[in-house]
Motif scaffolding. Structure first.
Motif, short mmCIF file in Angstrom:
data_model
loop_
_atom_site.label_atom_id
_atom_site.label_comp_id
_atom_site.label_asym_id
_atom_site.label_seq_id
_atom_site.Cartn_x
_atom_site.Cartn_y
_atom_site.Cartn_z
N THR A 172 6.11 2.06 -4.62
CA THR A 172 5.08 1.27 -5.99
C THR A 172 5.39 1.38 -7.12
N ASP A 173 6.06 0.14 -7.82
CA ASP A 173 5.94 -0.40 -9.44
C ASP A 173 5.26 0.60 -9.76
N VAL A 175 4.10 0.54 -13.32
CA VAL A 175 4.40 -0.39 -14.02
C VAL A 175 3.24 -1.89 -13.23
N THR A 176 3.37 -2.27 -13.12
CA THR A 176 3.67 -3.74 -12.03
C THR A 176 2.71 -3.44 -10.88
N GLY A 177 2.64 -2.64 -10.13
CA GLY A 177 1.87 -2.00 -8.88
C GLY A 177 2.02 -3.17 -8.07
N LEU A 178 3.54 -3.70 -7.92
CA LEU A 178 3.59 -4.15 -6.74
C LEU A 178 4.44 -3.39 -5.60
#
Length: 242
Positions: A172-173, A175-178
């Protein structure tokens, strides 16, 4: 008076003179690639694929030069025979393909446990974690045995071409939460780092897919967006571009 120490390194032309490794998911074509590269560079008699442990990558590859290695005893017998008869029976041999390194680890661990129990009959163990006092000493012994074999072979002119498996890990990134998928080795970091630091060339085989988003109309409710694979290819990514 001439200097006693200090020499100039000369870059080798043949890629198989270097320690080479390819890791990738099962079925992506690692063994086929190794066979084709070896046959092109050193000929049909210049390589042997070691089909190690429960690996069966050789089954669908016609005319591949190989040997089954179900356990450490067989691996020990093969490597000793190659070293002993290097200039006669194996005069044309240039490369051993280790298919795969993760399976080589699996057949070496029981040998390390056996060595521990032989040296310590009063403190017998049945796991690699407990061997030779624990604290990863058993794993260190596994690495020591494997690298010792490989370097004895290198001293008589047999290069290494190492194959290994990868697995997908969902990340999970921050920064973006993706979420995204990342390829990682199938081995423990200790084992992987032990061989990774000995390789001149390391590639990761993967499938590169192009995904096109399409809107699908729904009879009930809002339209749905789906991804469709429109193109894919197998690629090898190296750890740097030099």
């Amino acid at each position: 008076m001439a200097r006693k120490f200090g020499k100039k390194n000369k870059i080798k032309v043949n890629p198989l003179d270097y320690n080479t490794g390819i890791i990738g998911e099962s079925g992506i074509g690692k063994t086929t690639l190794a066979k084709e590269v070896c046959e092109k560079l050193v000929g049909e008699d210049g390589y042997i694929i070691l089909n190690i442990g429960k690996e069966d990558g050789i089954d669908a590859i016609p005319n591949a030069s190989y040997e089954d290695v179900p356990d450490w005893t067989t691996f020990d017998e093969i490597t000793k025979d190659i070293i002993k008869n290097r200039t006669t029976d194996y005069a044309d041999l240039k490369v051993l393909v280790y298919d795969t390194f993760d399976e080589l680890i699996k057949i070496t661990e029981p040998e390390v446990i056996r060595l521990h129990n032989k040296a310590n009959p009063e403190k017998r163990v049945n796991t690699i974690k407990a061997a030779f006092g624990g604290f990863q000493a058993g794993e260190d012994k596994v690495i020591e045995l494997i690298l010792e074999k490989m370097w004895k072979l290198k001293k008589v002119g047999i290069s290494m071409f190492i194959l290994g498996h990868t697995k997908k890990r969902t990340m999970t990134d921050v920064v973006t939460g993706l979420e995204y998928d990342m390829l990682t080795t199938n081995m423990t970091h200790k084992y992987f780092n032990a061989i990774k630091t000995k390789l001149h060339v390391l590639g990761v085989a993967s499938i590169n897919r192009s995904i096109e988003k399409k809107t699908v109309k729904q009879k009930i409710g809002p339209d749905k967006t789906v991804g469709t694979v429109v193109d894919e290819s197998r690629i090898i990514t190296f750890r740097d571009d030099n």
